[in-house]
Design a protein around this motif. Structure first.
Motif, PDB file in Angstrom:
ATOM      1  N   PHE A 192      -5.844   7.789   3.316  1.00  0.00           N
ATOM      2  CA  PHE A 192      -4.516   8.391   3.472  1.00  0.00           C
ATOM      3  C   PHE A 192      -4.615   9.907   3.618  1.00  0.00           C
ATOM      4  O   PHE A 192      -3.948  10.515   4.463  1.00  0.00           O
ATOM      5  CB  PHE A 192      -3.648   8.026   2.268  1.00  0.00           C
ATOM      6  CG  PHE A 192      -2.280   8.643   2.323  1.00  0.00           C
ATOM      7  CD1 PHE A 192      -1.301   8.141   3.174  1.00  0.00           C
ATOM      8  CD2 PHE A 192      -1.963   9.733   1.535  1.00  0.00           C
ATOM      9  CE1 PHE A 192      -0.043   8.703   3.235  1.00  0.00           C
ATOM     10  CE2 PHE A 192      -0.706  10.318   1.592  1.00  0.00           C
ATOM     11  CZ  PHE A 192       0.254   9.793   2.443  1.00  0.00           C
ATOM     12  N   LYS A 217       2.122   1.826  -3.470  1.00  0.00           N
ATOM     13  CA  LYS A 217       1.069   2.350  -4.346  1.00  0.00           C
ATOM     14  C   LYS A 217       0.898   3.856  -4.156  1.00  0.00           C
ATOM     15  O   LYS A 217       0.778   4.624  -5.122  1.00  0.00           O
ATOM     16  CB  LYS A 217      -0.246   1.636  -4.052  1.00  0.00           C
ATOM     17  CG  LYS A 217      -0.320   0.198  -4.534  1.00  0.00           C
ATOM     18  CD  LYS A 217      -1.682  -0.401  -4.191  1.00  0.00           C
ATOM     19  CE  LYS A 217      -1.788  -1.841  -4.668  1.00  0.00           C
ATOM     20  NZ  LYS A 217      -3.112  -2.434  -4.327  1.00  0.00           N
ATOM     21  N   ILE A 218       0.874   4.273  -2.874  1.00  0.00           N
ATOM     22  CA  ILE A 218       0.667   5.695  -2.586  1.00  0.00           C
ATOM     23  C   ILE A 218       1.830   6.520  -3.106  1.00  0.00           C
ATOM     24  O   ILE A 218       1.651   7.584  -3.725  1.00  0.00           O
ATOM     25  CB  ILE A 218       0.474   5.895  -1.066  1.00  0.00           C
ATOM     26  CG1 ILE A 218      -0.860   5.288  -0.639  1.00  0.00           C
ATOM     27  CG2 ILE A 218       0.521   7.368  -0.700  1.00  0.00           C
ATOM     28  CD1 ILE A 218      -1.062   5.259   0.854  1.00  0.00           C
ATOM     29  N   ARG A 219       3.063   6.053  -2.879  1.00  0.00           N
ATOM     30  CA  ARG A 219       4.230   6.807  -3.354  1.00  0.00           C
ATOM     31  C   ARG A 219       4.253   6.879  -4.880  1.00  0.00           C
ATOM     32  O   ARG A 219       4.582   7.905  -5.477  1.00  0.00           O
ATOM     33  CB  ARG A 219       5.507   6.157  -2.840  1.00  0.00           C
ATOM     34  CG  ARG A 219       5.756   6.412  -1.360  1.00  0.00           C
ATOM     35  CD  ARG A 219       7.109   5.862  -0.928  1.00  0.00           C
ATOM     36  NE  ARG A 219       7.349   6.154   0.475  1.00  0.00           N
ATOM     37  CZ  ARG A 219       7.842   7.304   0.915  1.00  0.00           C
ATOM     38  NH1 ARG A 219       8.139   8.275   0.042  1.00  0.00           N
ATOM     39  NH2 ARG A 219       8.029   7.502   2.204  1.00  0.00           N
ATOM     40  N   LEU A 253      -6.785   6.021  -1.050  1.00  0.00           N
ATOM     41  CA  LEU A 253      -6.392   7.435  -1.135  1.00  0.00           C
ATOM     42  C   LEU A 253      -7.174   8.287  -0.144  1.00  0.00           C
ATOM     43  O   LEU A 253      -6.610   9.173   0.514  1.00  0.00           O
ATOM     44  CB  LEU A 253      -6.621   7.948  -2.555  1.00  0.00           C
ATOM     45  CG  LEU A 253      -5.655   7.425  -3.628  1.00  0.00           C
ATOM     46  CD1 LEU A 253      -6.071   7.942  -4.996  1.00  0.00           C
ATOM     47  CD2 LEU A 253      -4.232   7.846  -3.312  1.00  0.00           C
ATOM     48  N   ASN A 275       0.826  -1.206   0.000  1.00  0.00           N
ATOM     49  CA  ASN A 275       0.000   0.000   0.000  1.00  0.00           C
ATOM     50  C   ASN A 275       0.863   1.260   0.000  1.00  0.00           C
ATOM     51  O   ASN A 275       0.525   2.259  -0.664  1.00  0.00           O
ATOM     52  CB  ASN A 275      -0.926   0.003   1.210  1.00  0.00           C
ATOM     53  CG  ASN A 275      -2.041  -1.022   1.076  1.00  0.00           C
ATOM     54  OD1 ASN A 275      -2.364  -1.442  -0.031  1.00  0.00           O
ATOM     55  ND2 ASN A 275      -2.614  -1.427   2.196  1.00  0.00           N
ATOM     56  N   GLU A 276       1.981   1.221   0.745  1.00  0.00           N
ATOM     57  CA  GLU A 276       2.881   2.371   0.790  1.00  0.00           C
ATOM     58  C   GLU A 276       3.469   2.634  -0.585  1.00  0.00           C
ATOM     59  O   GLU A 276       3.588   3.783  -1.040  1.00  0.00           O
ATOM     60  CB  GLU A 276       3.997   2.099   1.789  1.00  0.00           C
ATOM     61  CG  GLU A 276       4.295   3.263   2.744  1.00  0.00           C
ATOM     62  CD  GLU A 276       5.115   4.336   2.040  1.00  0.00           C
ATOM     63  OE1 GLU A 276       5.179   5.463   2.558  1.00  0.00           O
ATOM     64  OE2 GLU A 276       5.679   4.050   0.978  1.00  0.00           O
ATOM     65  N   ILE A 309      -4.852   2.414  -8.319  1.00  0.00           N
ATOM     66  CA  ILE A 309      -4.889   2.525  -6.859  1.00  0.00           C
ATOM     67  C   ILE A 309      -6.333   2.682  -6.435  1.00  0.00           C
ATOM     68  O   ILE A 309      -7.140   3.338  -7.123  1.00  0.00           O
ATOM     69  CB  ILE A 309      -4.023   3.710  -6.363  1.00  0.00           C
ATOM     70  CG1 ILE A 309      -3.939   3.710  -4.833  1.00  0.00           C
ATOM     71  CG2 ILE A 309      -4.544   5.038  -6.888  1.00  0.00           C
ATOM     72  CD1 ILE A 309      -2.914   4.689  -4.288  1.00  0.00           C
TER      73      ILE A 309
END
Length: 376
Positions: free
Chosen positions: A223, A203-205, A220, A200-201, A215
């Motif tokens: 986050f 994907k966000i980055r 999102l 997940n980290e 994603i």
């Protein structure tokens, strides 16, 4: 002849083979007939016969001894009924002759107390009272067993006790293996959650760096709604992983008393607070008991007024199936309150039932998992 049937057929005490055309001495002991040399081996220098079993001396002519027709007929019928049976069997080699090393010992000289081969018997010990070396050994072993009586019994008792001790140790090791397997399963699940955090980290980055990788919108949204507080690492981890799990085993359940509290050895420390699993035997009536499960919470540094929000799920693990018992809730802990949960999580008799799979009978224990998500 098979071993079972041959054990029922009488043997000659001189040749250690099945009686062949047997003759009986006045003392009542039987030997093979005149066509074999068994009776001749009993002859003394005086011409008398000395019984190899009772040592009684008889003055008689071997040729005048009448056959035991009943026993002879029985032996012949027995051999005829058993396919592949033979009238004699091979004499086992118990020892080698000290005078003729290549020859097997066959006789025991009663007069000289020596073991002999056929050559010795026909030369230096001719005319001495003889008996089968096998019969001599059997008598010697029997007498030795009687002499050793109490000592032998003690020795065998010690062996049995040692076997029991080893089996008990094996049982304890098996229980430890099972416990380790359970803990291994919890750790493997934790690895899965940590892998999920990394995924997940990443994907966000990747999305934040302008990549067009797919994603989830919910990921999102969660986050973007995270707190920017410097102590917000815990909700960030909880958001990425889906919760933190604590596993604990509670042993000796059959000796628990009503109201007695049992806290897990492991704790979770977060934001200056520690959380743990608590179990107790709860009494709701004169003869009604339940297993109570709770989440405990306290500040690490004592405070007068404090609150701590947490969502948690308590799971009682079933050791024989995947049908675990789960209950979940949300709670805000406050001062003067150190646990929250369910007094009647499960009926006590069900927990202790050896057929339902909740209790590990070897350790009288249950396994409880607590998965919690810290509120923002």
């Amino acid at each position: 002849m098979t071993e079972a049937s041959s054990s029922l057929v009488p043997e000659c005490s001189v040749c250690a083979e099945e009686l062949d055309d047997p003759r009986v001495l006045p003392c009542g002991h039987s030997y093979c007939g005149p066509h074999k040399n068994c009776l001749s081996l009993l002859k003394q220098n005086t011409g008398s016969l000395k019984c190899a079993l009772c040592n009684e001396v008889h003055f008689l002519n071997i040729n005048n001894l009448k056959p035991l027709f009943g026993i002879r007929d029985f032996l012949q019928q027995t051999n005829a009924k058993i396919p592949g049976s033979k009238p004699t069997k091979t004499l086992p080699v118990f020892s080698r002759c000290p005078t003729h090393p290549s020859a097997a010992v066959q006789f025991w000289c009663v007069q000289c107390s020596e073991k002999l081969c056929m050559a010795c018997f026909e030369t230096t010990h001719d005319g001495h009272a003889m008996k089968s070396y096998k019969v001599h050994l059997q008598h010697s072993v029997g007498n030795k067993l009687k002499e050793m009586g109490p000592q032998r019994e003690t020795f065998m008792d010690n062996i049995s006790k040692r076997i029991d001790d080893i089996q008990e140790q094996i049982g304890a090791l098996n229980n430890r293996i099972q416990s380790c397997e359970e803990k291994k399963g919890v750790l493997e699940k934790e690895i899965e959650k940590l892998d999920n955090i990394r995924l997940n980290e990443a994907k966000i980055r990747s999305f934040g760096n302008g990549n067009t990788a797919e994603i989830e919108g919910a990921l999102l949204d969660c986050f973007l709604n995270l707190s920017n507080d410097s102590q917000a690492s815990d909700p960030y981890v909880a958001f990425l992983s889906g919760g933190i799990t604590l596993c604990s085993e509670f042993a000796g359940l059959r000796s628990w008393t009503a109201g007695e509290q049992h806290d897990s050895d492991g704790v979770i420390v977060s934001r200056g607070y520690k959380l743990w699993i608590r179990a107790k035997r709860f009494r709701s009536g004169p003869e009604k008991y339940y297993l109570g499960l709770f989440l405990g919470c306290q500040p690490i540094v004592p405070e007068v007024n404090w609150t701590f929000n947490v969502d948690f799920e308590l799971t009682l693990v079933n050791t024989s199936s995947s049908k675990n018992k789960k209950l979940c809730t949300s709670h805000t802990f406050r001062a003067h309150e150190d646990d929250w949960g369910w007094n009647s999580f499960m009926d006590w008799t069900q927990v202790l039932s050896p057929t339902l799979g909740w209790i590990n009978e070897a350790k009288q224990s249950v396994t409880v998992h607590c998965t919690l998500t810290l509120s923002q």
